[in-house]
Design an enzyme around this catalytic site. Structure first.
Site, PDB file in Angstrom:
ATOM      1  N   HIS A 175       0.839  -1.207   0.000  1.00  0.00           N
ATOM      2  CA  HIS A 175       0.000   0.000   0.000  1.00  0.00           C
ATOM      3  C   HIS A 175       0.877   1.260   0.000  1.00  0.00           C
ATOM      4  O   HIS A 175       0.600   2.213  -0.743  1.00  0.00           O
ATOM      5  CB  HIS A 175      -0.915  -0.017   1.225  1.00  0.00           C
ATOM      6  CG  HIS A 175      -1.656   1.266   1.413  1.00  0.00           C
ATOM      7  ND1 HIS A 175      -2.687   1.660   0.571  1.00  0.00           N
ATOM      8  CD2 HIS A 175      -1.504   2.272   2.322  1.00  0.00           C
ATOM      9  CE1 HIS A 175      -3.133   2.849   0.966  1.00  0.00           C
ATOM     10  NE2 HIS A 175      -2.436   3.236   2.017  1.00  0.00           N
ATOM     11  N   HIS A 180       0.950   5.233  -2.035  1.00  0.00           N
ATOM     12  CA  HIS A 180       1.503   6.558  -1.709  1.00  0.00           C
ATOM     13  C   HIS A 180       2.796   6.891  -2.456  1.00  0.00           C
ATOM     14  O   HIS A 180       2.954   8.007  -2.936  1.00  0.00           O
ATOM     15  CB  HIS A 180       1.719   6.664  -0.205  1.00  0.00           C
ATOM     16  CG  HIS A 180       0.429   6.622   0.553  1.00  0.00           C
ATOM     17  ND1 HIS A 180      -0.438   7.688   0.592  1.00  0.00           N
ATOM     18  CD2 HIS A 180      -0.157   5.633   1.273  1.00  0.00           C
ATOM     19  CE1 HIS A 180      -1.500   7.371   1.324  1.00  0.00           C
ATOM     20  NE2 HIS A 180      -1.359   6.121   1.746  1.00  0.00           N
ATOM     21  N   GLU A 221      -6.847   8.906  -0.080  1.00  0.00           N
ATOM     22  CA  GLU A 221      -6.919   7.445   0.080  1.00  0.00           C
ATOM     23  C   GLU A 221      -7.965   6.792  -0.832  1.00  0.00           C
ATOM     24  O   GLU A 221      -7.728   5.709  -1.360  1.00  0.00           O
ATOM     25  CB  GLU A 221      -7.227   7.072   1.533  1.00  0.00           C
ATOM     26  CG  GLU A 221      -6.144   7.450   2.533  1.00  0.00           C
ATOM     27  CD  GLU A 221      -4.968   6.475   2.577  1.00  0.00           C
ATOM     28  OE1 GLU A 221      -4.971   5.468   1.846  1.00  0.00           O
ATOM     29  OE2 GLU A 221      -4.028   6.749   3.346  1.00  0.00           O
ATOM     30  N   SER A 240      -3.903   0.503  -4.726  1.00  0.00           N
ATOM     31  CA  SER A 240      -3.014  -0.553  -4.243  1.00  0.00           C
ATOM     32  C   SER A 240      -3.736  -1.881  -4.044  1.00  0.00           C
ATOM     33  O   SER A 240      -3.176  -2.804  -3.472  1.00  0.00           O
ATOM     34  CB  SER A 240      -2.338  -0.114  -2.934  1.00  0.00           C
ATOM     35  OG  SER A 240      -3.307   0.192  -1.960  1.00  0.00           O
TER      36      SER A 240
HETATM   37 FE   LIG Z   1      -2.636   5.079   3.093  1.00  0.00          FE
END
Ligand SMILES: [Fe+2]
Length: 295
Positions: A175, A180, A221, A240
């Site tokens: 993730h 990110h 997110e 992700s």
């Molecule tokens: Fe996150």
């Protein structure tokens, strides 16, 4: 001394379920820092738990500015990365926004082995000035968000358990890097992350911090937008996970009204039933930028 006070229960930006990192120096086994819940896929795997502890130690010993030590991933864990990558590539091609796809090309991530945070951080720093720093587990929302103001993204370094390659109950290195790391290699998204950090620095009340955290959740997110009439993801939690990318098409879509977003509660343990959709990447960027600058 109670179990609760012996450890710092860390709450995360992604998932509020606790992962305890025991920092009590008088604990009988000082190598046991990461305590997993009994329903965690790695709970009964001694070798996995030992590795999680070693990786937590890297973060606890880390000081800003140092080179991030490499995590000791096993061949099985590199295989988990390959399995995830195989599921993600077609899902991202179908559902990721164009700016993300450009950023992923720019980073040239290795699809065969888990990249080390050190390598990804260096590539991201050259592109946007952001750097990654390791943390042992989940961190308080204020600590996590405020660090963004200084161009620092706090990252977990462990990978999920090999028995569940397409599921993780907590944010892991997949993730962090695929979500990110890649979005921070996109100039506009890096700028928004920085502005979130600055907005949090100007926020004192817990209630206002909750509102900002919800805006972070539903944009950085779990944000979605329209591109040539199609629904695309720019949120790291979606990008992700192949499962999340498929599931986002079943969500109820609402217009990106950030006042409404700031009051919208969410449950991090399920696919999101409601997502907030921007009319375009540029529209998302301008709306969010203005909101954060005004905050
Ligand atoms: Fe996150």
């Amino acid at each position: 001394m109670t179990t609760q006070s012996k450890s710092s229960l860390l709450a995360d930006h992604v998932d509020m379920r606790p992962v305890a990192v025991d920092t009590d120096e008088t604990a009988p086994d000082r190598n046991t820092m990461v305590r997993l819940n009994p329903d965690h896929p790695g709970f009964r795997d001694r070798a996995y738990r030992d590795r999680r502890n070693r990786i937590a130690q890297i973060a606890l010993g880390y000081r800003t500015g140092e080179t991030i030590p490499d995590a000791p991933y096993t061949p099985l864990e590199h295989h988990v990365w390959r399995t995830i990558w195989k599921a993600l590539v077609p899902a991202q091609q179908a559902h990721a926004c164009a700016d993300y796809l450009k950023a992923v090309e720019r980073l040239e991530l290795d699809s065969d082995r888990i990249p080390q945070l050190r390598e990804v951080s260096e590539k991201v720093r050259v592109i946007s000035g952001f750097r990654l720093e390791p943390v042992a587990g989940l961190v308080e929302p204020r600590v996590f968000l405020e660090s963004l103001a200084n161009g620092v993204f706090l990252c977990t370094q462990y990978i999920r358990h090999h028995s569940t390659p397409l599921y993780t109950p907590e944010p892991d290195v997949v993730h962090e890097i695929v979500g990110h790391g890649v979005t921070l290699a996109c100039g506009h998204l890096a700028e928004l992350n920085r502005l979130f950090g600055k907005a949090v620095q100007r926020t004192s009340s817990a209630e206002a911090l909750d509102r900002l955290s919800r805006v972070y959740w539903f944009t950085i997110e779990f944000g979605v937008l329209r591109e040539a009439g199609k629904l695309k993801a720019y949120g790291t939690g979606l990008l992700s996970s192949a499962g999340e990318l498929e599931a986002m098409h079943k969500a109820e879509l609402r217009e990106l009204d950030l006042e409404a977003v700031s009051g919208h509660e969410y449950d991090p343990t399920h696919y999101q039933p409601v997502l907030f959709c921007a009319p375009s990447f540029e529209g998302m960027f301008q709306t969010l930028r203005e909101f954060l600058v005004r905050w």
